[in-house]
Design a protein around this motif. Structure first.
Motif, mmCIF file in Angstrom:
data_model
loop_
_atom_site.group_PDB
_atom_site.id
_atom_site.type_symbol
_atom_site.label_atom_id
_atom_site.label_comp_id
_atom_site.label_asym_id
_atom_site.label_seq_id
_atom_site.Cartn_x
_atom_site.Cartn_y
_atom_site.Cartn_z
ATOM 1 N N GLU A 3 72.837 81.039 38.663
ATOM 2 C CA GLU A 3 71.477 80.635 38.320
ATOM 3 C C GLU A 3 70.439 81.422 39.108
ATOM 4 O OE1 GLU A 3 72.765 77.843 41.645
ATOM 5 O OE2 GLU A 3 73.712 78.637 39.849
ATOM 6 N N PHE A 4 70.869 82.136 40.146
ATOM 7 C CA PHE A 4 69.959 82.947 40.949
ATOM 8 C C PHE A 4 69.718 84.329 40.343
ATOM 9 C CE2 PHE A 4 70.993 80.661 45.205
ATOM 10 C CZ PHE A 4 70.118 79.643 44.875
ATOM 11 N N LEU A 5 70.525 84.708 39.353
ATOM 12 C CA LEU A 5 70.323 86.018 38.728
ATOM 13 C C LEU A 5 68.959 86.045 38.046
ATOM 14 C CD1 LEU A 5 73.818 86.771 37.150
ATOM 15 C CD2 LEU A 5 72.774 87.855 39.142
ATOM 16 N N ASP A 32 68.349 80.935 53.758
ATOM 17 C CA ASP A 32 67.735 79.920 52.900
ATOM 18 C C ASP A 32 67.947 80.263 51.428
ATOM 19 O OD1 ASP A 32 66.037 82.070 52.563
ATOM 20 O OD2 ASP A 32 64.280 81.093 53.432
ATOM 21 N N GLU A 33 67.393 79.436 50.551
ATOM 22 C CA GLU A 33 67.580 79.632 49.109
ATOM 23 C C GLU A 33 67.020 80.974 48.644
ATOM 24 O OE1 GLU A 33 66.207 77.605 44.944
ATOM 25 O OE2 GLU A 33 66.845 76.259 46.553
ATOM 26 N N GLU A 34 65.854 81.349 49.150
ATOM 27 C CA GLU A 34 65.256 82.628 48.757
ATOM 28 C C GLU A 34 66.145 83.805 49.182
ATOM 29 O OE1 GLU A 34 61.297 85.275 49.696
ATOM 30 O OE2 GLU A 34 61.102 83.092 49.739
ATOM 31 N N VAL A 40 72.197 87.480 45.908
ATOM 32 C CA VAL A 40 72.892 87.450 44.620
ATOM 33 C C VAL A 40 72.435 88.621 43.752
ATOM 34 C CG1 VAL A 40 73.075 86.169 42.440
ATOM 35 C CG2 VAL A 40 73.435 84.993 44.614
ATOM 36 N N ASN A 41 71.131 88.859 43.697
ATOM 37 C CA ASN A 41 70.610 89.945 42.862
ATOM 38 C C ASN A 41 70.989 91.318 43.402
ATOM 39 O OD1 ASN A 41 69.048 88.775 40.527
ATOM 40 N ND2 ASN A 41 68.242 87.578 42.235
ATOM 41 N N LYS A 63 73.071 82.435 59.409
ATOM 42 C CA LYS A 63 73.647 83.129 58.246
ATOM 43 C C LYS A 63 72.682 84.128 57.623
ATOM 44 C CE LYS A 63 76.943 79.592 56.953
ATOM 45 N NZ LYS A 63 77.458 78.745 55.906
ATOM 46 N N SER A 64 71.879 84.757 58.429
ATOM 47 C CA SER A 64 71.005 85.790 57.870
ATOM 48 C C SER A 64 71.841 87.027 57.573
ATOM 49 C CB SER A 64 69.849 86.107 58.816
ATOM 50 O OG SER A 64 70.311 86.657 60.010
#
Length: 162
Positions: A3-5, A32-34, A40-41, A63-64
């Motif tokens: 869903e992040f694509l 974070d989510e961003e 992902v992209n 987790k950066s």
């Protein structure tokens, strides 16, 4: 994560990297989510070979992720309105040797049940004596005629290649 694509974001990333070409660009993404969306992209573009590089964890606590990437020639061609050099270099050339064309034409004459033997012999002699330029013209005309008799070209291609 699918869903992040985001096509628009992928395009923006490619444009940013195009502006940096041939240099590398560093993205320091948080966990974070961003940051996950961006990761992902970037992974997606990487898997399609539009960018080169790899992620590196910069700190395990938050987790950066540190990305060092650059656009590839495929990425540049993807952005180019004309397809870039890939479109030019990717042209497929089909070559038929004169003898192959002659053999195909002679085989077709031999299969023709409407002609008598004397006519077939004369046609075959004519074919054997044709210069390369004339054979090229015959092949083009045969292609035009053949394709002109195909109603639905898409269905025909699907049928032929299975």
């Amino acid at each position: 994560m699918g869903e992040f694509l985001d096509r628009a974001r992928q395009h923006e990333l490619l444009l940013q990297l195009r502006d940096e070409y041939p240099h590398w660009k560093v993205f320091d993404l948080k966990g974070d989510e961003e940051g996950r969306r961006e990761t992902v992209n970037l992974h997606y573009l990487l898997e399609h070979r539009l960018i080169d590089g790899q992620p590196r964890f910069s700190s395990m606590g938050d987790k950066s992720v540190l990305w060092k990437v650059r656009i590839t020639h495929d990425g540049l061609d993807f952005l180019a309105a004309d397809g870039g050099l890939g479109a030019i270099l990717g042209v497929v050339t089909v070559k038929l040797h004169d003898d192959t064309v002659r053999d195909l034409l002679i085989a077709r004459v031999e299969e023709d049940g409407t002609k008598d033997n004397a006519t077939k012999v004369k046609l075959k002699e004519t074919i054997r004596g044709l210069p390369a330029e004339m054979l090229s013209t015959l092949v083009k005309k045969a292609m035009e005629t053949g394709l002109g008799h195909v109603g639905d070209i898409g269905a025909w291609i699907h049928h032929v290649i299975g």
